[in-house]
Enzyme design. Structure first.
Site, PDB file in Angstrom:
ATOM      1  N   LYS A  45      18.963   1.362  -4.265  1.00 39.35           N
ATOM      2  CA  LYS A  45      17.974   1.965  -3.361  1.00 39.35           C
ATOM      3  C   LYS A  45      18.589   3.158  -2.620  1.00 39.35           C
ATOM      4  O   LYS A  45      18.004   4.233  -2.553  1.00 39.35           O
ATOM      5  CB  LYS A  45      17.473   0.912  -2.370  1.00 39.35           C
ATOM      6  CG  LYS A  45      16.241   1.372  -1.624  1.00 39.35           C
ATOM      7  CD  LYS A  45      15.718   0.305  -0.698  1.00 39.35           C
ATOM      8  CE  LYS A  45      15.874   0.767   0.728  1.00 39.35           C
ATOM      9  NZ  LYS A  45      15.753  -0.265   1.708  1.00 39.35           N
ATOM     10  N   ASP A  88      11.269  -0.024  -1.720  1.00 38.95           N
ATOM     11  CA  ASP A  88      11.586  -0.816  -0.524  1.00 38.95           C
ATOM     12  C   ASP A  88      10.447  -1.814  -0.315  1.00 38.95           C
ATOM     13  O   ASP A  88       9.595  -1.975  -1.197  1.00 38.95           O
ATOM     14  CB  ASP A  88      11.800   0.090   0.709  1.00 38.95           C
ATOM     15  CG  ASP A  88      10.481   0.603   1.265  1.00 38.95           C
ATOM     16  OD1 ASP A  88       9.447   0.541   0.552  1.00 38.95           O
ATOM     17  OD2 ASP A  88      10.457   1.049   2.420  1.00 38.95           O
TER      18      ASP A  88
END
Ligand code: SF4
Length: 222
Positions: free
Chosen positions: A134, A152
């Site tokens: 991420k 997310d």
């Protein structure tokens, strides 16, 4: 939800490949200000901010980095102070011991292998300690070279509600999104979904009646 109802709503909104472009276009119009909320002035500040943002809010990170970045501007600076000093300087972002370890490890590799510069290739970013997929995706996208799609908690929830994926695992969701989102939108799509998720499609009580996507969304309650 009964299976026949799910099938019926999917039929009503049509296949995701046909919906993705209007979804993106409407979100761009609705959230023209969608952008990363972290404040940074250089690739290094971006990288450190994203590393610090784990398990805390962007507002909190900005508060800490305002002072931090006056003191630390080069990779060497993070290695020049005692560990405890850096720990103190980032204490308010939480998990400060682990974050300090990751930041120092990252600075060492930047100096040893990348001439002190933040790399832009995802594979290189993933070599840095404490930089997971991420974080690497956020950094690459903000540096203008998205090579994946950031997933997310908001991106996951909205992708599921919009029927863009049936997966729960972020890596598999990212793969599903990569198959349908046009390449040129890989960087902006997470911001659009995050902002829509904060403002309209909130976790507990999605505001479907006010949502610009309600005729394209199989989860719409209106
Ligand atoms: S219609 Fe409702 S569930 Fe669908 S994206 Fe909009 S707010 Fe979320």
């Amino acid at each position: 939800m009964a299976r026949s109802y799910v099938r019926e709503t999917r039929r009503r909104v049509g296949p995701k490949r046909d919906r993705i472009r209007p979804i993106i276009a409407r979100l761009k119009a609705e959230h023209a200000d969608a952008a990363i909320a972290l404040r940074f002035r250089s690739p290094l500040e971006l990288l450190v901010s994203v590393m610090l943002s784990a398990q805390t809010t962007d507002v909190n990170v900005n508060r800490v980095t305002e002072r931090l970045f006056q003191k630390y501007s080069r990779p060497e600076d993070y290695l020049a102070v005692p560990v405890e000093e850096l720990e103190r300087d980032i204490y308010q972002t939480g998990f400060f011991r682990q974050k300090t370890k990751s930041i120092r490890g990252t600075m060492k590799i930047l100096l040893e292998d990348f001439d002190g510069q933040v790399p832009r290739r995802l594979d290189d970013l993933l070599r840095l300690p404490g930089v997971a997929r991420k974080t690497a995706n956020v950094v690459a996208a903000e540096l203008g070279e998205p090579q994946g799609i950031v997933v997310d908690t908001h991106v996951r929830r909205l992708s599921q509600r919009l029927g863009l994926t049936r997966q729960d695992d972020p890596v598999k969701i990212e793969r599903d999104l990569q198959r349908i989102v046009p390449r040129e939108d890989w960087g902006i799509v997470p911001h659009l979904l995050i902002w829509h998720g904060r403002r309209v499609c909130v976790a507990r009580t999605p505001q479907c009646a006010d949502c610009v996507l309600n005729d394209l969304c199989p989860s719409s309650r209106v």
